[in-house]
Design a protein around this motif. Structure first.
Motif, PDB file in Angstrom:
ATOM      1  N   GLU A 105       0.806  -1.227   0.000  1.00  0.00           N
ATOM      2  CA  GLU A 105       0.000   0.000   0.000  1.00  0.00           C
ATOM      3  C   GLU A 105       0.832   1.268   0.000  1.00  0.00           C
ATOM      4  OE1 GLU A 105      -3.163  -0.156   2.881  1.00  0.00           O
ATOM      5  OE2 GLU A 105      -4.304  -1.342   1.417  1.00  0.00           O
ATOM      6  N   VAL A 106       2.043   1.200   0.543  1.00  0.00           N
ATOM      7  CA  VAL A 106       2.875   2.409   0.617  1.00  0.00           C
ATOM      8  C   VAL A 106       4.042   2.242  -0.361  1.00  0.00           C
ATOM      9  CG1 VAL A 106       4.267   3.888   2.094  1.00  0.00           C
ATOM     10  CG2 VAL A 106       2.248   2.745   3.039  1.00  0.00           C
ATOM     11  N   PRO A 107       4.179   3.193  -1.314  1.00  0.00           N
ATOM     12  CA  PRO A 107       5.183   3.029  -2.374  1.00  0.00           C
ATOM     13  C   PRO A 107       6.584   3.507  -1.998  1.00  0.00           C
ATOM     14  CG  PRO A 107       3.837   4.923  -2.866  1.00  0.00           C
ATOM     15  CD  PRO A 107       3.302   4.355  -1.578  1.00  0.00           C
ATOM     16  N   HIS A 108       7.016   3.098  -0.803  1.00  0.00           N
ATOM     17  CA  HIS A 108       8.426   3.260  -0.382  1.00  0.00           C
ATOM     18  C   HIS A 108       8.782   1.930   0.271  1.00  0.00           C
ATOM     19  CE1 HIS A 108      11.865   5.813   1.257  1.00  0.00           C
ATOM     20  NE2 HIS A 108      12.028   4.641   1.864  1.00  0.00           N
ATOM     21  N   LEU A 109       9.845   1.276  -0.203  1.00  0.00           N
ATOM     22  CA  LEU A 109      10.205  -0.042   0.336  1.00  0.00           C
ATOM     23  C   LEU A 109      10.125  -0.074   1.855  1.00  0.00           C
ATOM     24  CD1 LEU A 109      11.416  -2.898   0.372  1.00  0.00           C
ATOM     25  CD2 LEU A 109      13.681  -1.840   0.252  1.00  0.00           C
ATOM     26  N   HIS A 110       9.455  -1.072   2.365  1.00  0.00           N
ATOM     27  CA  HIS A 110       9.443  -1.295   3.816  1.00  0.00           C
ATOM     28  C   HIS A 110       9.446  -2.790   4.064  1.00  0.00           C
ATOM     29  CE1 HIS A 110       5.387  -0.635   2.269  1.00  0.00           C
ATOM     30  NE2 HIS A 110       4.938  -1.523   3.145  1.00  0.00           N
ATOM     31  N   VAL A 111      10.246  -3.178   5.061  1.00  0.00           N
ATOM     32  CA  VAL A 111      10.253  -4.560   5.522  1.00  0.00           C
ATOM     33  C   VAL A 111       9.470  -4.585   6.829  1.00  0.00           C
ATOM     34  CG1 VAL A 111      11.720  -6.396   6.442  1.00  0.00           C
ATOM     35  CG2 VAL A 111      12.444  -5.118   4.430  1.00  0.00           C
ATOM     36  N   HIS A 112       8.478  -5.467   6.887  1.00  0.00           N
ATOM     37  CA  HIS A 112       7.744  -5.671   8.143  1.00  0.00           C
ATOM     38  C   HIS A 112       8.535  -6.662   8.983  1.00  0.00           C
ATOM     39  CE1 HIS A 112       3.694  -4.143   6.665  1.00  0.00           C
ATOM     40  NE2 HIS A 112       4.273  -4.421   5.501  1.00  0.00           N
ATOM     41  N   LEU A 113       8.659  -6.379  10.258  1.00  0.00           N
ATOM     42  CA  LEU A 113       9.328  -7.275  11.190  1.00  0.00           C
ATOM     43  C   LEU A 113       8.287  -7.630  12.258  1.00  0.00           C
ATOM     44  CD1 LEU A 113      12.837  -6.216  12.416  1.00  0.00           C
ATOM     45  CD2 LEU A 113      11.394  -7.810  13.623  1.00  0.00           C
ATOM     46  N   PHE A 114       7.864  -8.891  12.258  1.00  0.00           N
ATOM     47  CA  PHE A 114       6.811  -9.344  13.174  1.00  0.00           C
ATOM     48  C   PHE A 114       7.406 -10.269  14.227  1.00  0.00           C
ATOM     49  CE2 PHE A 114       4.595  -9.097   9.011  1.00  0.00           C
ATOM     50  CZ  PHE A 114       3.598  -8.180   9.321  1.00  0.00           C
ATOM     51  N   GLY A 115       6.946 -10.155  15.462  1.00  0.00           N
ATOM     52  CA  GLY A 115       7.373 -11.083  16.500  1.00  0.00           C
ATOM     53  C   GLY A 115       6.524 -10.930  17.741  1.00  0.00           C
ATOM     54  N   GLY A 116       6.891 -11.720  18.754  1.00  0.00           N
ATOM     55  CA  GLY A 116       6.221 -11.610  20.042  1.00  0.00           C
ATOM     56  C   GLY A 116       5.129 -12.626  20.271  1.00  0.00           C
ATOM     57  N   ARG A 117       4.848 -13.453  19.274  1.00  0.00           N
ATOM     58  CA  ARG A 117       3.899 -14.554  19.445  1.00  0.00           C
ATOM     59  C   ARG A 117       4.135 -15.565  18.331  1.00  0.00           C
ATOM     60  NH1 ARG A 117       0.121 -14.271  15.356  1.00  0.00           N
ATOM     61  NH2 ARG A 117      -0.686 -12.226  14.733  1.00  0.00           N
ATOM     62  N   ARG A 118       3.546 -16.747  18.473  1.00  0.00           N
ATOM     63  CA  ARG A 118       3.579 -17.707  17.357  1.00  0.00           C
ATOM     64  C   ARG A 118       2.819 -17.083  16.180  1.00  0.00           C
ATOM     65  NH1 ARG A 118       5.974 -23.005  18.388  1.00  0.00           N
ATOM     66  NH2 ARG A 118       7.191 -22.450  20.219  1.00  0.00           N
ATOM     67  N   LEU A 119       3.479 -17.059  15.040  1.00  0.00           N
ATOM     68  CA  LEU A 119       2.948 -16.268  13.930  1.00  0.00           C
ATOM     69  C   LEU A 119       2.055 -17.054  12.969  1.00  0.00           C
ATOM     70  CD1 LEU A 119       6.154 -14.181  13.376  1.00  0.00           C
ATOM     71  CD2 LEU A 119       3.975 -13.334  14.253  1.00  0.00           C
ATOM     72  N   GLY A 120       1.962 -18.342  13.175  1.00  0.00           N
ATOM     73  CA  GLY A 120       1.018 -19.101  12.364  1.00  0.00           C
ATOM     74  C   GLY A 120       1.516 -19.354  10.956  1.00  0.00           C
ATOM     75  N   PRO A 121       0.613 -19.804  10.073  1.00  0.00           N
ATOM     76  CA  PRO A 121       1.022 -20.149   8.714  1.00  0.00           C
ATOM     77  C   PRO A 121       1.595 -18.940   7.983  1.00  0.00           C
ATOM     78  CG  PRO A 121      -1.327 -20.552   9.035  1.00  0.00           C
ATOM     79  CD  PRO A 121      -0.813 -19.960  10.299  1.00  0.00           C
ATOM     80  N   MET A 122       2.469 -19.231   7.023  1.00  0.00           N
ATOM     81  CA  MET A 122       3.186 -18.155   6.352  1.00  0.00           C
ATOM     82  C   MET A 122       2.250 -17.231   5.575  1.00  0.00           C
ATOM     83  SD  MET A 122       6.806 -18.545   4.607  1.00  0.00           S
ATOM     84  CE  MET A 122       6.350 -19.887   3.572  1.00  0.00           C
ATOM     85  N   LEU A 123       1.225 -17.783   4.961  1.00  0.00           N
ATOM     86  CA  LEU A 123       0.301 -16.963   4.183  1.00  0.00           C
ATOM     87  C   LEU A 123      -1.125 -17.139   4.687  1.00  0.00           C
ATOM     88  CD1 LEU A 123       1.456 -17.597   0.505  1.00  0.00           C
ATOM     89  CD2 LEU A 123       1.900 -15.588   1.908  1.00  0.00           C
ATOM     90  N   ALA A 124      -1.882 -16.029   4.654  1.00  0.00           N
ATOM     91  CA  ALA A 124      -3.316 -16.121   4.936  1.00  0.00           C
ATOM     92  C   ALA A 124      -3.950 -16.946   3.823  1.00  0.00           C
ATOM     93  CB  ALA A 124      -3.928 -14.727   4.966  1.00  0.00           C
ATOM     94  N   ARG A 125      -4.925 -17.740   4.178  1.00  0.00           N
ATOM     95  CA  ARG A 125      -5.520 -18.608   3.152  1.00  0.00           C
ATOM     96  C   ARG A 125      -6.770 -17.997   2.562  1.00  0.00           C
ATOM     97  NH1 ARG A 125      -2.297 -22.933   3.881  1.00  0.00           N
ATOM     98  NH2 ARG A 125      -1.355 -22.992   5.918  1.00  0.00           N
TER      99      ARG A 125
END
Ligand code: 5GP
Length: 125
Positions: A105-125
């Motif tokens: 959605e935002v046209p400037h490169l950004h890497v999301h860094l997620f943590g702090g819980r079990r993150l579940g499957p890699m992709l939403a189904r």
């Protein structure tokens, strides 16, 4: 609205405005190559966005046009931010959306860094 990642860089995008200090952010880290701040709408207990200081639309644009120094500096910053946040032992996930199919959605490169819980499957189904 997802962006078209093939368009030229738009200096008015929200992350460019954060970089210029025109809009506040909850800053986590800054060096010559990267700025990191908390996502405004977190999807995990830790949800940090890391952006390069240069004007790059996406990972595609960055990997093609950025200098070796910018790429090395950015990648090292992402790793350091995760380490400093204590995420290595419990584990974390990096995600970079590129273009319409990814939902970028935002046209400037950004890497999301997620943590702090079990993150579940890699992709939403
Ligand atoms: P994308 O879908 O482009 O990969 O992710 C954009 C992310 O930027 C979203 O997770 C959204 O919550 C976050 N975001 C959008 N606007 C702002 C803002 O003004 N400040 C901050 N900190 N995050 C934002």
């Amino acid at each position: 609205m997802p962006i078209d990642a093939t368009l030229p860089y738009d200096e008015s995008n929200i992350f460019a405005r954060i970089l210029r200090g025109e809009i506040p952010s909850r800053k986590v880290y800054e060096d010559a190559f990267a700025l990191a701040f908390h996502d405004i709408s977190p999807q995990a207990p830790t949800h940090i966005l890391v952006i390069p200081k240069g004007p790059y639309v996406s990972w595609d644009d960055f990997s093609e046009r950025a200098s070796d120094a910018e790429i090395a500096g950015f990648v090292r910053a992402v790793g350091k931010i995760a380490r400093d946040a204590g995420l290595v032992a419990p584990g974390y996930r990096l995600l970079a959306n590129v273009g319409a199919d990814s939902g970028q959605e935002v046209p400037h490169l950004h890497v999301h860094l997620f943590g702090g819980r079990r993150l579940g499957p890699m992709l939403a189904r």
